[in-house]
Design a protein around this motif. Structure first.
Motif, PDB file in Angstrom:
ATOM      1  N   THR A   4       3.846  -1.423   8.093  1.00  0.00           N
ATOM      2  CA  THR A   4       3.123  -2.454   7.338  1.00  0.00           C
ATOM      3  C   THR A   4       2.435  -3.432   8.275  1.00  0.00           C
ATOM      4  O   THR A   4       2.818  -3.583   9.442  1.00  0.00           O
ATOM      5  CB  THR A   4       4.072  -3.235   6.412  1.00  0.00           C
ATOM      6  OG1 THR A   4       5.106  -3.833   7.199  1.00  0.00           O
ATOM      7  CG2 THR A   4       4.689  -2.325   5.363  1.00  0.00           C
ATOM      8  N   VAL A   5       1.429  -4.106   7.743  1.00  0.00           N
ATOM      9  CA  VAL A   5       0.714  -5.145   8.482  1.00  0.00           C
ATOM     10  C   VAL A   5       1.552  -6.425   8.482  1.00  0.00           C
ATOM     11  O   VAL A   5       1.932  -6.925   7.422  1.00  0.00           O
ATOM     12  CB  VAL A   5      -0.659  -5.421   7.848  1.00  0.00           C
ATOM     13  CG1 VAL A   5      -1.364  -6.581   8.553  1.00  0.00           C
ATOM     14  CG2 VAL A   5      -1.519  -4.167   7.876  1.00  0.00           C
ATOM     15  N   THR A   6       1.850  -6.948   9.667  1.00  0.00           N
ATOM     16  CA  THR A   6       2.634  -8.184   9.762  1.00  0.00           C
ATOM     17  C   THR A   6       1.783  -9.383  10.152  1.00  0.00           C
ATOM     18  O   THR A   6       2.114 -10.517   9.801  1.00  0.00           O
ATOM     19  CB  THR A   6       3.769  -8.040  10.784  1.00  0.00           C
ATOM     20  OG1 THR A   6       3.222  -7.666  12.061  1.00  0.00           O
ATOM     21  CG2 THR A   6       4.762  -6.972  10.340  1.00  0.00           C
ATOM     22  N   ASP A   7       0.691  -9.147  10.879  1.00  0.00           N
ATOM     23  CA  ASP A   7      -0.166 -10.253  11.313  1.00  0.00           C
ATOM     24  C   ASP A   7      -1.609  -9.789  11.407  1.00  0.00           C
ATOM     25  O   ASP A   7      -1.890  -8.612  11.668  1.00  0.00           O
ATOM     26  CB  ASP A   7       0.280 -10.801  12.674  1.00  0.00           C
ATOM     27  CG  ASP A   7       1.528 -11.651  12.582  1.00  0.00           C
ATOM     28  OD1 ASP A   7       1.449 -12.754  12.007  1.00  0.00           O
ATOM     29  OD2 ASP A   7       2.580 -11.201  13.069  1.00  0.00           O
ATOM     30  N   LEU A   8      -2.512 -10.755  11.210  1.00  0.00           N
ATOM     31  CA  LEU A   8      -3.943 -10.525  11.362  1.00  0.00           C
ATOM     32  C   LEU A   8      -4.497 -11.617  12.271  1.00  0.00           C
ATOM     33  O   LEU A   8      -3.957 -12.721  12.330  1.00  0.00           O
ATOM     34  CB  LEU A   8      -4.637 -10.550  10.009  1.00  0.00           C
ATOM     35  CG  LEU A   8      -4.206  -9.451   9.037  1.00  0.00           C
ATOM     36  CD1 LEU A   8      -4.668  -9.784   7.615  1.00  0.00           C
ATOM     37  CD2 LEU A   8      -4.756  -8.096   9.457  1.00  0.00           C
ATOM     38  N   GLY A 243       1.132  -7.578   4.859  1.00  0.00           N
ATOM     39  CA  GLY A 243       2.025  -6.872   3.954  1.00  0.00           C
ATOM     40  C   GLY A 243       1.490  -5.545   3.491  1.00  0.00           C
ATOM     41  O   GLY A 243       2.243  -4.735   2.909  1.00  0.00           O
ATOM     42  N   ASP A 244       0.197  -5.250   3.728  1.00  0.00           N
ATOM     43  CA  ASP A 244      -0.356  -3.962   3.339  1.00  0.00           C
ATOM     44  C   ASP A 244       0.312  -2.832   4.109  1.00  0.00           C
ATOM     45  O   ASP A 244       0.654  -2.964   5.288  1.00  0.00           O
ATOM     46  CB  ASP A 244      -1.872  -3.910   3.607  1.00  0.00           C
ATOM     47  CG  ASP A 244      -2.686  -4.620   2.541  1.00  0.00           C
ATOM     48  OD1 ASP A 244      -2.124  -4.951   1.484  1.00  0.00           O
ATOM     49  OD2 ASP A 244      -3.887  -4.847   2.785  1.00  0.00           O
ATOM     50  N   GLU A 245       0.485  -1.720   3.434  1.00  0.00           N
ATOM     51  CA  GLU A 245       1.057  -0.541   4.090  1.00  0.00           C
ATOM     52  C   GLU A 245      -0.023   0.174   4.906  1.00  0.00           C
ATOM     53  O   GLU A 245      -1.191   0.219   4.516  1.00  0.00           O
ATOM     54  CB  GLU A 245       1.647   0.414   3.058  1.00  0.00           C
ATOM     55  CG  GLU A 245       2.403   1.571   3.669  1.00  0.00           C
ATOM     56  CD  GLU A 245       3.144   2.417   2.650  1.00  0.00           C
ATOM     57  OE1 GLU A 245       3.556   3.544   3.006  1.00  0.00           O
ATOM     58  OE2 GLU A 245       3.299   1.946   1.496  1.00  0.00           O
ATOM     59  N   VAL A 246       0.400   0.716   6.052  1.00  0.00           N
ATOM     60  CA  VAL A 246      -0.478   1.488   6.925  1.00  0.00           C
ATOM     61  C   VAL A 246      -0.094   2.953   6.762  1.00  0.00           C
ATOM     62  O   VAL A 246       1.072   3.323   6.924  1.00  0.00           O
ATOM     63  CB  VAL A 246      -0.325   1.051   8.389  1.00  0.00           C
ATOM     64  CG1 VAL A 246      -1.236   1.870   9.299  1.00  0.00           C
ATOM     65  CG2 VAL A 246      -0.625  -0.432   8.544  1.00  0.00           C
ATOM     66  N   ARG A 247      -1.075   3.797   6.449  1.00  0.00           N
ATOM     67  CA  ARG A 247      -0.789   5.183   6.166  1.00  0.00           C
ATOM     68  C   ARG A 247      -1.574   6.073   7.141  1.00  0.00           C
ATOM     69  O   ARG A 247      -2.717   6.454   6.876  1.00  0.00           O
ATOM     70  CB  ARG A 247      -1.159   5.516   4.709  1.00  0.00           C
ATOM     71  CG  ARG A 247      -0.411   4.656   3.702  1.00  0.00           C
ATOM     72  CD  ARG A 247      -0.879   4.870   2.278  1.00  0.00           C
ATOM     73  NE  ARG A 247      -2.287   4.551   2.054  1.00  0.00           N
ATOM     74  CZ  ARG A 247      -2.751   3.314   1.932  1.00  0.00           C
ATOM     75  NH1 ARG A 247      -1.922   2.274   2.008  1.00  0.00           N
ATOM     76  NH2 ARG A 247      -4.038   3.092   1.729  1.00  0.00           N
TER      77      ARG A 247
END
Length: 249
Positions: A4-8, A243-247
Motif C-alpha cells: 500500500t501507499v504510505t506517503d506521497l 492508503g491505496d493498494e499497489v498491484r
C-alpha cells in the motif's frame, strides 16, 4: 500482506523542501504541481543544483491556486500570484532542455537575498518533465529499513530521497523487479533503478552533509549498484491517495 501507499511527496520548486500531500494526480509529464518551478541563475539561466546550493532545501515552498509562497528559515514567508514573463530555457544535469517562463518580482528577490546571489524562478511549461530522468519515482519502506543496517542502525529520513510514492508491504529491493503496477487509478511502468547522488547525504532541513548514505548503499549493494528506488513512466493518468493498494503486474 498487501502493498500500500504510505506517503506521497511533491517538490513545487525543484531543489527546495518537499511537501507531503494526501493525494497526487499523475500525468504523463509527472505529478501535477511537482517541480513546477526551477531556480536559475539570473545571468545565464543555468539551473541551480542542491548539491552545489544546499541552502535551497532550507526553503519550504507551497503552490496552490496560482499563488506560490516561500517560507524562509527565519520564519519569513513571501507569497505572490505567479505571473510568468519572457520565455527561457534551462538544462538539467544530463543536458536535457526544459522550457518555461521567467518569474520576476518579490519571490525571486527574496530568494536571491537568501542565497546571496542573483537568481530567478523559471515556471516550467506544461508538458515538460521536471524530474531528472523519468516523471515518477517510487521507493519501499522495506528498502529504507534495509539501509539502517549500514547506517549505525538508524533508518534514514525518507525526505532525503525525494520520492513521489512510498509503499510498504514489499521486501527490500523487491520494487526493482516490478514491471507494471496499478496505483490508485493510475498505471505505471517501471523504467529502472534510480542512481543516487550526494543530495541524499544532506540533512533535508538544513542542507548540511551529515549521513553517508552513498557509502552505505555501496557497502550494502556494491560500488556499481549505488541505486535506491525506481523510476516510472505514466501509462495511464490517474490520482493516487495514501492508503491505496499497489498491484504489481
Amino acid at each position: 500482506m498487501p502493498v500500500t501507499v504510505t506517503d506521497l511527496s511533491l517538490a513545487p520548486v525543484k531543489g527546495m523542501r518537499v511537501s507531503a500531500p494526501d493525494a497526487v494526480t499523475l500525468e504523463p509529464a509527472g505529478p501535477v504541481g511537482d517541480r513546477a518551478f526551477f531556480v536559475v541563475d539570473a545571468g545565464d539561466n543555468g539551473l541551480l543544483l542542491t548539491t552545489r546550493t544546499p541552502r535551497l532545501v532550507q526553503v519550504q515552498p507551497d503552490y496552490a491556486d496560482g499563488v506560490l509562497s516561500l517560507r524562509f528559515p527565519d520564519g519569513t514567508t513571501v507569497a505572490e500570484p505567479v505571473q510568468p514573463g519572457e520565455p527561457a530555457i534551462t538544462r538539467i544535469y544530463d543536458g536535457r532542455e526544459v522550457r518555461g517562463r521567467l518569474v520576476d518580482g518579490a519571490l525571486s528577490a527574496a530568494l536571491s537575498e537568501h542565497l546571496g546571489r542573483d537568481v530567478r524562478l523559471l515556471a516550467r511549461d506544461a508538458g515538460e518533465t521536471g524530474a531528472d530522468d523519468f516523471p515518477v519515482s517510487l521507493m519501499s519502506v522495506g528498502s529504507l529499513r534495509a539501509l539502517a543496517g549500514v547506517l549505525d542502525g538508524a533508518v534514514p529520513d525518507p525526505r532525503r530521497f525525494r520520492m513521489t510514492i512510498t509503499v510498504d508491504g514489499a521486501d527490500a529491493w523487491e520494487e526493482e523487479g516490478w514491471g507494471e503496477l496499478a496505483v490508485g487509478d493510475a498505471l505505471l511502468r517501471v523504467e529502472g533503478a534510480i542512481p543516487r547522488c550526494a543530495v541524499t547525504t544532506r540533512d533535508p532541513d538544513s542542507g548540511r552533509r551529515d549521513v553517508p548514505v552513498l557509502r552505505g548503499l555501496a557497502d550494502l549493494r556494491g560500488k556499481r549498484h549505488v541505486d535506491f528506488g525506481i523510476w516510472c513512466t505514466v501509462s495511464r493518468r490517474g490520482t493516487v491517495h495514501r492508503g491505496d493498494e499497489v498491484r504489481p503486474a
